[in-house]
Design a protein around this motif. Structure first.
Motif, PDB file in Angstrom:
ATOM      1  N   HIS A 360       0.829  -1.208   0.000  1.00  0.00           N
ATOM      2  CA  HIS A 360       0.000   0.000   0.000  1.00  0.00           C
ATOM      3  C   HIS A 360       0.865   1.261   0.000  1.00  0.00           C
ATOM      4  O   HIS A 360       0.580   2.228  -0.737  1.00  0.00           O
ATOM      5  CB  HIS A 360      -0.920   0.001   1.221  1.00  0.00           C
ATOM      6  N   PHE A 383      -5.883   0.493  -2.474  1.00  0.00           N
ATOM      7  CA  PHE A 383      -4.962  -0.368  -1.729  1.00  0.00           C
ATOM      8  C   PHE A 383      -3.684  -0.567  -2.533  1.00  0.00           C
ATOM      9  O   PHE A 383      -2.609  -0.182  -2.118  1.00  0.00           O
ATOM     10  CB  PHE A 383      -5.607  -1.712  -1.386  1.00  0.00           C
ATOM     11  N   ASP A 384      -3.795  -1.153  -3.725  1.00  0.00           N
ATOM     12  CA  ASP A 384      -2.595  -1.441  -4.526  1.00  0.00           C
ATOM     13  C   ASP A 384      -2.772  -1.137  -6.007  1.00  0.00           C
ATOM     14  O   ASP A 384      -1.886  -1.405  -6.801  1.00  0.00           O
ATOM     15  CB  ASP A 384      -2.186  -2.911  -4.363  1.00  0.00           C
ATOM     16  N   THR A 453      -1.547   6.581   4.682  1.00  0.00           N
ATOM     17  CA  THR A 453      -2.505   5.628   4.123  1.00  0.00           C
ATOM     18  C   THR A 453      -3.564   6.332   3.281  1.00  0.00           C
ATOM     19  O   THR A 453      -4.015   7.429   3.620  1.00  0.00           O
ATOM     20  CB  THR A 453      -3.184   4.807   5.232  1.00  0.00           C
TER      21      THR A 453
END
Length: 949
Positions: A360, A383-384, A453
């Protein structure tokens, strides 16, 4: 002196030497193998001359040829995503599990006493899935993500409270291959799949179920809690295809109300392999456990009260429920599920979360750098995976491929980029450079210190994962190596002894066949990479199709079905679509003999057909009179006949050509199940004696190993008129027929096993293999016939490649059952033959061509000794209730305690002197099946519970 390499593989594959074959033939009253075969195979079908009498090549030459093909594949940096990711397979798992015959040659764990090792690994897998999805029950794997989603669709249809709804909603943010398989699976069942934006729906009244992708295929991470509530308010069920690695960081589907979670475990250490095999998962609520497809491992107790694992809830399975089955799934992906479970064991909860956090973080760095370059990143959360808007996608893809990079193709103005655990900082810099034009590149180090994040804060996971002891101990290579060895030692696989299972063809999986599957040229290719990068696969697959056409007499082959069940389904869909194309869509009757495999009626139901059962005669053959009557009765609606040949009863039926002609005369098609192809290759060909379509079990006849219950490959062969109706795929195949599996060529990475087998055997070797398989079966039948009547045979008293031993009389004589004999064989170091199929209370034995005369005699000696023990029970020299058969199998722990049985310890565990030198000790005693189902436990205890115990 001949300096050319000699092909010795055929002699290494085939167990009995020429002198041993002569010895066996003499005992049967024959001097030549051809004479034996002439009395077994009907004249009408033999010597079709489809398979050329060619010589095979040496192991070294075959490997060299395949390596040359493999090197035509180009391995680019893969950022395609779409459910497939580069991953690191930890070396100790690669060496001690994937490349270890103790793991890959094992059979499905239907006999739990000799399967405790792989059952424990699968128990770990279920625990992993239940933990990450926050749903209490998981199965022990399905075939791939797309077919798991299709299973979820029919699961929702059965269980939804919205009973009038015929529509299934699938988010447009699901992977394209998933949507394609959904459409294929829905059409024969009259289900309408509606694809749309879930956030634009105002109500769910029309839908019995909903499918979501989490994170979305675009990479976005959405909060679905309110949507789930809305679906539940009208009685619809919600299924979520979720990324397991992402779930280490994201709130689990079970925590926001999902009824089902499905997906793939591929990125847990299983290479992409051009599409498979990969273990899919399916988790759901406890209330739905009896409707869940696939196998479930449960915890029970053995005869001595010790914990013991077993396959639970067997009454759900297709071989019992037949046309009323909820799924035709038979093969799972056990070997791959075990790799995934050990990936989690090795890394543990902290290690998995570190991998996810790194993936991430590096994606966030990539995204922030792209934004600095003025690139339009459309995701506000991810996320990815990133979806990027561009002005000219085609040019960008061309520039990327010049640098050996694959991005995801979306459309002319959008590309996708997915990162994974293998992505390194320098790869991110190269990706920036693709978009930078003349701009200076961002600083990776600077951005890595700044990014945070990009997951929605309300969706961050707060619950603990993998708190069980097994996921918190084996983190050093030493510990993992010993754990894997400990588990393997509990099991009985082909590396220890023959596995004489009828209908399952447990033959040699040669090391040279297995070697290529871990070559990076085969294992590291993404299934949706541009086809020009997969020219090695293209060439190998084309050659394999030619080989299989030659072996079967069919005109075309599809390798897409990734299990026998999928092959059956694809074959019946081809028949269905063929009838529709001719304006005969009313043809929906499928005739199936009562002896057929349980998957056959289940598959027919899934294909939208109505099953009509055909009787068998006293000899186990199809009752031609009953077949004729039913074909005439249903003539205008007759779609197909499904038969197995040689028959499920192990006999070459003489009326097979007449049967095929009869069905064709009524406008139907003939589906010949390929389960027993090991008796036919080189001797007769279904595509020549009347078959229109067959599936082949490459994990039976053509040497792909069973892997403890999977992988499998179930390609279909068809005659020319059905070629246009084989499964298509939007990625590489241009047919309009739908896909039956997620990847264009199914489980492509294990196809080299079959290529190697056929290339090394050649036409001559393949014919010899079939011939010796028939010889071995007849030798066993003859040697055991005095003690165990052979239930069915041909008109000259001979069988095909397997024989059914009738042990039903013992139960009346002295109370000894088929189960008692099966469990007693464990004390002799053997897996039981197939129990109670196709006839209840019998044993079906198939020795295969790979077993030597020594091993056949060892099995025969065990069976004759058991017959002696049964006689001792009958004449009361052994107690009727306390005897070696009723108490079998015996474990080492029992010997160390007080011995209370009226027979000796030696008789219990060393019934034959030969066992003194090579004794297999089962880990548990006879398992209590009823207790396990009444007290269902399907996941590991937590560390605290483990410590309390």
């Amino acid at each position: 002196m001949n300096f050319n390499q000699k092909n010795s593989f055929v002699k290494r594959h085939i167990g009995p030497t020429e002198s041993e074959q002569s010895q066996m033939l003499q005992s049967l009253g024959y001097s030549q193998l051809d004479a034996l075969l002439a009395d077994i195979i009907p004249d009408a079908i033999k010597n079709s001359n489809v398979l050329a009498a060619t010589d095979g090549v040496s192991e070294e030459q075959a490997l060299a040829e395949l390596k040359a093909l493999a090197q035509k594949n180009q391995i680019f940096s893969s950022h395609i995503g779409q459910g497939y990711y580069p991953t690191h397979t930890p070396a100790p798992i690669l060496r001690n599990l994937l490349e270890n015959p103790a793991w890959y040659t094992a059979y499905t764990p239907y006999q739990p006493e000799i399967s405790q090792g792989r059952l424990e690994a699968l128990f770990n897998f279920q625990t992993l899935i239940s933990d990450l999805t926050a749903l209490p029950i998981s199965n022990a794997s399905l075939l791939d993500e797309a077919t798991a989603c299709a299973e979820a669709m029919t699961f929702c249809k059965r269980l939804s409270k919205n009973k009038t709804a015929q529509q299934f909603f699938a988010s447009k943010h699901c992977h394209p291959q998933t949507l394609a398989v959904l459409h294929t699976r829905a059409a024969p069942l009259g289900i309408e799949v509606v694809v749309g934006d879930e956030f634009e729906l105002s109500n769910f009244d029309a839908f019995f179920g909903v499918l979501l992708q989490y994170p979305a295929s675009t990479g976005a991470v959405h909060d679905y809690a309110a949507l789930v509530e809305q679906a539940h308010s009208v009685g619809a069920l919600v299924a979520v295809s979720a990324d397991l690695l992402a779930l280490t960081m994201l709130k689990a589907p079970g925590e926001w109300g999902a009824d089902v979670a499905i997906g793939t475990a591929q990125r847990f250490g299983v290479p992409m392999g051009f599409g498979g095999p990969h273990a899919a998962y399916f988790a759901t609520k406890d209330a739905y456990k009896r409707d869940m497809p696939g196998r479930v491992v449960g915890l029970s107790v053995d005869r001595l009260g010790k914990p013991a694992l077993r396959l639970a809830l067997q009454t759900r399975e297709q071989h019992i429920r037949r046309e009323k089955a909820t799924s035709n799934i038979c093969t799972a992906q056990v070997l791959l599920a075990n790799i995934a479970s050990m990936f989690a064991v090795y890394h543990g909860p902290k290690g998995l979360k570190q991998i996810a956090e790194r993936v991430h973080a590096i994606t966030a760095i990539l995204a922030q750098g792209l934004k600095q370059l003025g690139v339009s990143v459309l995701n506000s959360s991810y996320f990815d995976t990133l979806t990027i808007q561009v002005t000219d996608a085609a040019t960008l893809h061309q520039q990327a491929r010049q640098q050996r990079i694959n991005l995801r193709e979306i459309d002319v103005q959008h590309v996708g980029i997915s990162l994974d655990e293998t992505t390194m900082p320098e790869q991110v810099v190269v990706l920036w450079a693709l978009f930078a034009k003349d701009q200076s590149l961002p600083s990776f180090d600077k951005l890595s210190a700044e990014v945070s994040t990009q997951l929605p804060k309300n969706l961050l996971r707060n619950s603990a994962i993998l708190t069980h002891a097994v996921f918190n101990r084996y983190h050093s290579e030493t510990e993992l190596m010993r754990y894997l060895r400990q588990l393997a030692d509990k099991d009985l696989a082909l590396d220890r002894s023959m596995i004489p299972l009828g209908s399952c063809t447990m033959k040699l999986n040669a090391a040279s066949e297995m070697l290529p599957i871990t070559w990076p040229e085969f294992s590291q290719l993404h299934p949706f990479a541009p086809i020009e990068q997969a020219q090695g696969y293209v060439a190998m697959i084309a050659q394999l199709k030619e080989m299989l056409c030659a072996a079967t007499g069919y005109d075309a082959i599809s390798l897409q079905p990734n299990a026998g069940s999928q092959g059956e389904y694809a074959g019946l869909l081809a028949i269905r679509d063929y009838h529709i194309s001719r304006g005969e869509g009313q043809r929906n009757i499928c005739l199936i003999p009562q002896s057929a495999h349980g998957t056959n009626p289940a598959t027919a139901s899934m294909a939208g057909m109505k099953v009509v059962v055909v009787a068998c005669d006293d000899n186990g053959n199809v009752d031609v009179a009953d077949l004729t009557a039913k074909a005439e009765q249903h003539s205008s609606h007759l779609a197909a006949l499904m038969i197995t040949y040689p028959s499920t009863h192990g006999v070459f039926e003489h009326a097979v050509v007449e049967i095929c002609d009869l069905i064709h005369a009524h406008g139907g098609q003939v589906y010949i199940d390929g389960a027993n192809m090991n008796a036919m290759v080189g001797l007769c060909a279904p595509g020549q004696f009347g078959g229109d379509v067959s599936h082949l079990n490459l994990h039976k006849t053509f040497c792909i190993p069973h892997g403890g219950g999977g992988p499998g490959v179930g390609p279909i062969g068809v005659k020319a008129h059905l070629k246009a109706f084989m499964p298509g795929h939007q990625q590489h195949l241009d047919r309009s027929v739908g896909a039956v599996s997620a990847a264009p060529f199914g489980s492509a990475s294990i196809l080299p096993i079959t290529w190697m087998y056929i290339r090394m055997m050649g036409g001559k070797g393949l014919k010899q293999a079939s011939s010796v398989a028939i010889l071995n079966a007849n030798y066993i039948a003859k040697r055991l016939s005095a003690a165990y009547p052979v239930l069915y045979s041909g008109d000259k008293g001979l069988v095909a490649h397997e024989c059914i031993l009738d042990v039903r009389g013992f139960k009346e004589q002295c109370g000894i059952t088929v189960d008692d004999i099966a469990k007693r064989l464990i004390d002799f170091g053997f897996h039981a033959p197939t129990m109670s199929f196709p006839v209840a209370g019998t044993l079906m034995v198939e020795p295969t061509e790979s077993e030597s005369l020594y091993e056949l005699e060892r099995f025969i000696a065990a069976m004759l000794k058991i017959a002696e023990e049964i006689a001792q029970v009958t004449d009361q020299r052994l107690d009727a209730n306390d005897n070696p058969l009723k108490n079998a199998p015996h474990i080492a722990e029992e010997l160390a305690g007080e011995w209370t049985h009226p027979y000796t310890r030696q008789q219990a565990v060393y019934p034959l002197p030969s066992l003194l030198a090579n004794k297999y000790w089962p880990a548990v005693g006879r398992v209590d099946n009823v207790y396990g189902d009444r007290n269902l436990v399907c996941a590991c205890p937590s560390i605290s519970a483990y410590e309390d115990e």
